[in-house]
Motif scaffolding. Structure first.
Motif, mmCIF file in Angstrom:
data_model
loop_
_atom_site.group_PDB
_atom_site.id
_atom_site.type_symbol
_atom_site.label_atom_id
_atom_site.label_comp_id
_atom_site.label_asym_id
_atom_site.label_seq_id
_atom_site.Cartn_x
_atom_site.Cartn_y
_atom_site.Cartn_z
ATOM 1 N N LEU A 1 0.809 -1.219 0.000
ATOM 2 C CA LEU A 1 0.000 0.000 0.000
ATOM 3 C C LEU A 1 0.844 1.271 0.000
ATOM 4 C CD1 LEU A 1 -2.786 -0.947 2.574
ATOM 5 C CD2 LEU A 1 -3.085 -0.552 0.136
ATOM 6 N N VAL B 1 1.073 3.337 -3.292
ATOM 7 C CA VAL B 1 -0.285 3.802 -3.588
ATOM 8 C C VAL B 1 -0.631 4.972 -2.676
ATOM 9 C CG1 VAL B 1 -2.707 3.139 -3.427
ATOM 10 C CG2 VAL B 1 -1.052 1.591 -4.481
ATOM 11 N N SER C 1 1.241 8.137 -3.673
ATOM 12 C CA SER C 1 0.750 8.755 -4.904
ATOM 13 C C SER C 1 -0.503 9.596 -4.672
ATOM 14 C CB SER C 1 0.478 7.682 -5.965
ATOM 15 O OG SER C 1 -0.606 6.870 -5.570
ATOM 16 N N THR D 1 0.260 -4.053 6.840
ATOM 17 C CA THR D 1 0.606 -4.833 5.648
ATOM 18 C C THR D 1 2.107 -4.782 5.379
ATOM 19 O OG1 THR D 1 0.032 -2.898 4.308
ATOM 20 C CG2 THR D 1 -1.650 -4.585 4.552
ATOM 21 N N ARG E 1 4.924 -7.385 9.991
ATOM 22 C CA ARG E 1 3.728 -6.615 10.268
ATOM 23 C C ARG E 1 3.878 -5.803 11.553
ATOM 24 N NH1 ARG E 1 -2.245 -9.156 9.753
ATOM 25 N NH2 ARG E 1 -3.384 -7.699 11.082
ATOM 26 N N PHE F 1 -3.186 -1.766 16.249
ATOM 27 C CA PHE F 1 -4.643 -1.735 16.181
ATOM 28 C C PHE F 1 -5.230 -2.852 17.030
ATOM 29 C CE2 PHE F 1 -7.952 -0.044 13.242
ATOM 30 C CZ PHE F 1 -7.410 1.199 13.056
ATOM 31 N N ILE G 1 -9.954 -0.428 18.160
ATOM 32 C CA ILE G 1 -11.062 -0.737 17.251
ATOM 33 C C ILE G 1 -12.408 -0.379 17.883
ATOM 34 C CG2 ILE G 1 -12.320 -2.643 16.143
ATOM 35 C CD1 ILE G 1 -9.530 -4.000 15.775
ATOM 36 N N ILE H 1 -12.800 3.550 18.146
ATOM 37 C CA ILE H 1 -13.057 4.182 16.847
ATOM 38 C C ILE H 1 -14.472 3.877 16.365
ATOM 39 C CG2 ILE H 1 -12.440 4.092 14.404
ATOM 40 C CD1 ILE H 1 -9.584 3.665 15.184
ATOM 41 N N SER H 2 -14.849 2.613 16.467
ATOM 42 C CA SER H 2 -16.185 2.221 16.001
ATOM 43 C C SER H 2 -17.260 2.965 16.781
ATOM 44 C CB SER H 2 -16.373 0.707 16.156
ATOM 45 O OG SER H 2 -15.358 0.025 15.473
ATOM 46 N N ARG I 1 -17.388 6.734 15.721
ATOM 47 C CA ARG I 1 -18.016 6.968 14.422
ATOM 48 C C ARG I 1 -19.518 6.737 14.464
ATOM 49 N NH1 ARG I 1 -14.162 4.312 9.790
ATOM 50 N NH2 ARG I 1 -13.151 6.250 9.251
ATOM 51 N N PRO J 1 -8.490 -6.751 11.349
ATOM 52 C CA PRO J 1 -8.703 -5.740 12.404
ATOM 53 C C PRO J 1 -9.318 -4.454 11.858
ATOM 54 C CG PRO J 1 -6.339 -6.053 11.946
ATOM 55 C CD PRO J 1 -7.075 -7.106 11.168
ATOM 56 N N LEU J 2 -9.278 -4.281 10.538
ATOM 57 C CA LEU J 2 -9.831 -3.063 9.943
ATOM 58 C C LEU J 2 -11.326 -3.173 9.662
ATOM 59 C CD1 LEU J 2 -7.017 -2.147 7.384
ATOM 60 C CD2 LEU J 2 -7.674 -0.846 9.415
ATOM 61 N N ASN K 1 -14.257 -3.877 11.358
ATOM 62 C CA ASN K 1 -15.256 -3.152 12.142
ATOM 63 C C ASN K 1 -15.052 -1.642 12.082
ATOM 64 O OD1 ASN K 1 -17.070 -5.131 13.109
ATOM 65 N ND2 ASN K 1 -15.475 -5.885 14.483
ATOM 66 N N VAL K 2 -13.793 -1.236 11.994
ATOM 67 C CA VAL K 2 -13.490 0.189 11.823
ATOM 68 C C VAL K 2 -14.079 0.679 10.501
ATOM 69 C CG1 VAL K 2 -11.599 1.800 11.418
ATOM 70 C CG2 VAL K 2 -11.432 0.123 13.256
ATOM 71 N N GLU L 1 -11.834 6.190 -4.491
ATOM 72 C CA GLU L 1 -10.449 5.725 -4.359
ATOM 73 C C GLU L 1 -10.165 5.296 -2.921
ATOM 74 O OE1 GLU L 1 -7.488 8.315 -6.069
ATOM 75 O OE2 GLU L 1 -8.232 7.940 -8.092
ATOM 76 N N ILE M 1 -9.338 1.337 -1.825
ATOM 77 C CA ILE M 1 -8.100 1.012 -1.100
ATOM 78 C C ILE M 1 -8.442 0.425 0.266
ATOM 79 C CG2 ILE M 1 -6.051 2.000 0.001
ATOM 80 C CD1 ILE M 1 -5.844 3.896 -2.360
ATOM 81 N N GLU M 2 -9.456 0.968 0.906
ATOM 82 C CA GLU M 2 -9.837 0.429 2.217
ATOM 83 C C GLU M 2 -10.308 -1.017 2.100
ATOM 84 O OE1 GLU M 2 -11.714 2.993 5.337
ATOM 85 O OE2 GLU M 2 -13.368 1.585 5.080
ATOM 86 N N ALA N 1 -7.337 -3.043 1.735
ATOM 87 C CA ALA N 1 -6.598 -3.114 2.999
ATOM 88 C C ALA N 1 -7.238 -4.155 3.916
ATOM 89 C CB ALA N 1 -6.554 -1.744 3.671
ATOM 90 N N MET O 1 -6.094 -7.489 2.573
ATOM 91 C CA MET O 1 -4.675 -7.761 2.857
ATOM 92 C C MET O 1 -4.411 -8.049 4.319
ATOM 93 S SD MET O 1 -2.610 -4.860 0.800
ATOM 94 C CE MET O 1 -3.354 -4.180 -0.652
ATOM 95 N N THR O 2 -5.303 -7.571 5.201
ATOM 96 C CA THR O 2 -5.095 -7.802 6.627
ATOM 97 C C THR O 2 -6.008 -8.896 7.148
ATOM 98 O OG1 THR O 2 -6.627 -5.969 7.064
ATOM 99 C CG2 THR O 2 -4.295 -5.450 7.121
ATOM 100 N N ARG P 1 -4.513 -14.016 4.415
ATOM 101 C CA ARG P 1 -4.436 -12.780 3.652
ATOM 102 C C ARG P 1 -4.916 -12.988 2.211
ATOM 103 N NH1 ARG P 1 0.755 -8.867 3.827
ATOM 104 N NH2 ARG P 1 0.467 -7.756 1.874
ATOM 105 N N PHE Q 1 -3.430 -7.051 -4.921
ATOM 106 C CA PHE Q 1 -2.670 -5.837 -5.164
ATOM 107 C C PHE Q 1 -1.279 -6.182 -5.661
ATOM 108 C CE2 PHE Q 1 -2.851 -1.316 -3.712
ATOM 109 C CZ PHE Q 1 -4.194 -1.126 -3.892
ATOM 110 N N ILE R 1 -0.438 -1.617 -8.467
ATOM 111 C CA ILE R 1 0.230 -0.529 -7.742
ATOM 112 C C ILE R 1 0.795 0.503 -8.714
ATOM 113 C CG2 ILE R 1 2.243 0.014 -6.296
ATOM 114 C CD1 ILE R 1 1.780 -2.733 -4.933
ATOM 115 N N ILE S 1 -2.144 2.527 -10.419
ATOM 116 C CA ILE S 1 -2.782 3.486 -9.507
ATOM 117 C C ILE S 1 -1.862 4.670 -9.239
ATOM 118 C CG2 ILE S 1 -3.534 3.815 -7.138
ATOM 119 C CD1 ILE S 1 -4.569 1.004 -7.123
ATOM 120 N N SER S 2 -0.588 4.370 -8.968
ATOM 121 C CA SER S 2 0.362 5.439 -8.656
ATOM 122 C C SER S 2 0.502 6.382 -9.846
ATOM 123 C CB SER S 2 1.727 4.841 -8.303
ATOM 124 O OG SER S 2 1.601 3.938 -7.231
#
Lengths: 370, 370
Positions: A233, A236, A239, A277, A281, A285, A290, A293-294, A297, B232-233, B235-236, B265, B269-270, B273, B276-277, B281, B285, B290, B293-294
């Motif tokens: 990432l 990306v 950019s 990533t 790693r 987080f 988590i 943040i949740s 929001r 981990p991303l 729920n966020v 965009e 990406i999210e 992400a 990837m996490t 995995r 990407f 990459i 996009i860049s």
């Protein structure tokens, strides 16, 4: 390097500098040159006010050699402990001495006594405030100056101090200035610029730093920076940062908190996605982050308050809101996360020297051994 | 299930349906209920025009049993091959038959002949267009109807077809309608809603689908969906999607391409992400993605064009721009990525039945065995 604990007595030749931490809105993550602290991207931060490092410096009269600096942390009003690993600081001070030489004598070893107004490992960048305060204190001691006006007369501006502080720790450069500060990487390590782009008066904001996870960081920032480019990432991200930074600056200029909030949340999640990533790693987080943040929001979406988060390289969120909403937002946070604690900070005006003005009020109980 | 290849001859009782693919602007990723295709979040998509599946259906006069459907892919104007694994389709058709029963006879086994106007593994969701076309064709065949007006007279609206198609493949529900389509998850699997929120006429946009990586997907979408909540991303992400979707709808309403572009965009990406996490995995990407996009972002930042990307669950980007800019953007892409190819698509009007209007022009050479 002398190992005994300095029992420093402040005397006439002691100068005292204080520098705040800062919270990055567009993050500094990844370096194009690690030795010269040349960042992979431009960043923009808000200088804080109450979360500060206070450092006094005295030229040591009877040091065995010029580079035998002594660095101690103040642990109470009367006690201090020597810092164990002074190597990084010594290396930085010797580099700084060479920079200062054209402007003053810059002779002698320094006795340095320092403390933070905030607890350690709390999501406040102590290296930013620490190296900013150290740079200002050492420069003033070595040039025999007592305030920024005298430094200015010698030809040393905040721009010089900022550039020097950057060599100690990258983000420290942004803590020299007040308000909103943009750090431009330029086209080479030597063409970097650190610009205060909007003043404190332009838009004072509240930063509620929420301590939900007090565990020590599993990975140092230095190590994390080094891993950044192993993430698919990263390029990306880079950019797209030019446009994001432009939008961020526009949001600050227009005092548009909703727009700024949307940007800083996406930005901090993206930085953490790069961390997660990377190989190996890096993961700050945890479930506490988590959940917080949740909750934030969802509560905001329900119209309960207007507040947005950002995250540094750690688990503890910073919540930005308007000063008039701060008390209510803080109360709601503490009600929903009763085991957390909240440091109430705000936009501040950068590094100062003692003789110029008071250090201001410190956070009660914020004294900390490290 | 009979295994012989159907050499279907279209006759008077043959109906022919066609449905476009769609490109999600706010993505569908992760399910709250996998069996009922209940998505973890609301999504919004733009229906495409040229990237389509065409499916004809005939009630099979001499099938050994009611569920002995035959499904074949057309490989040329005169040839077809039987689909090897028909189990998922058969299961869906038998479920669909029970839904249709209240409206028509829904008796008999079906002969289905299908093809796509676009190549496989190209970043166009063939399951979306495929299950949408299948649903419309089967429904028309089983109810003996020839167009949407006749279906409507029986009480079958696009809302019914959309809801049924969703059971075959989640995103297929959005391909029944034209323009911009919002899929709301509701409070339970049975309270989902699929709403066409803005028409094609409101804002026709170009979608340039850039084929930079033709390798088969390493992980199926079904498997990827199942892993989403291990990130981990996740729920966020979910906690912020309500606001993002609202902003996305506002950008479409105001025809603000720059605002929409920034949102899609960040959104794609999210989603990647999260992939990837996830554990294990999922990584679509590659370096081709990459680099593209860049390059796109840097060129746009330099003012070379106004175009923004989004990504589905695959490596090939979709580039959105205004129709009047499409030729120039496409030429620049091909100049910089000479080994890629570009499918030029645009906002379209949803599924149709043959007798209602022409199928329209197809992408030359787009016929594909799968």
């Amino acid at each position: 390097m002398v190992k005994n604990t300095p029992q420093q007595t402040e005397n006439e030749t002691t100068v005292r500098a204080t520098a705040p931490s800062n919270i990055a809105l567009i993050k500094y993550w990844g370096k194009s040159d690690a030795t010269l602290n040349w960042p992979a991207n431009d960043s923009i931060s808000m200088t804080l006010s109450r979360a500060r490092t206070i450092t006094s410096a005295t030229i040591r009269s009877n040091a065995p050699a010029e580079n035998c600096h002594r660095l101690a942390f103040r642990t109470s009003a009367t006690k201090s402990i020597a810092v164990r690993d002074q190597e990084k600081t010594t290396r930085f001070l010797e580099w700084l001495r060479r920079e200062i030489k054209p402007y003053g004598s810059a002779e002698g070893a320094l006795d340095l006594l320092t403390y933070n107004s905030f607890p350690s490992s709390c999501g406040i960048a102590s290296s930013a405030s620490g190296f900013a305060a150290l740079t200002v204190a050492a420069t003033a001691a070595w040039t025999g100056t007592k305030n920024f006006a005298e430094l200015h007369d010698l030809g040393i501006s905040r721009a010089h101090l900022s550039d020097w502080a950057r060599r100690g720790s990258g983000s420290a450069c942004r803590s020299i200035h007040g308000g909103f500060v943009q750090w431009e990487r330029g086209h080479s390590p030597n063409t970097q610029k650190i610009n205060p782009v909007f003043s404190v008066e332009h838009w004072p904001l509240t930063d509620l730093i929420v301590l939900i996870d007090r565990g020590a960081k599993s990975t140092s920032s230095t190590e994390g920076h080094a891993r950044a480019f192993t993430s698919p990432l990263m390029n990306v991200r880079l950019s797209g940062l030019g446009e994001r930074l432009k939008n961020c600056a526009q949001a600050i200029e227009g005092r548009d908190l909703e727009r700024l909030g949307t940007i800083i949340e996406a930005e901090s999640i993206e930085m953490h996605a790069v961390m997660m990533t990377s190989n190996p790693r890096t993961d700050y987080f945890g479930s506490a982050t988590i959940n917080f943040i949740s909750w934030l929001r969802k509560s905001r979406a329900k119209g309960e308050f207007s507040a947005w988060f950002t995250l540094d390289a750690g688990p503890n969120p910073h919540v930005l809101c308007r000063p008039e909403d701060a008390a209510a937002v803080k109360a709601t946070i503490l009600q929903n996360f009763p085991s957390s604690s909240v440091i109430h900070d705000q936009t501040g005006s950068g590094a100062i020297l003692e003789s110029e003005q008071n250090f201001g009020e410190f956070i009660p109980g914020g004294f900390d051994g490290h």
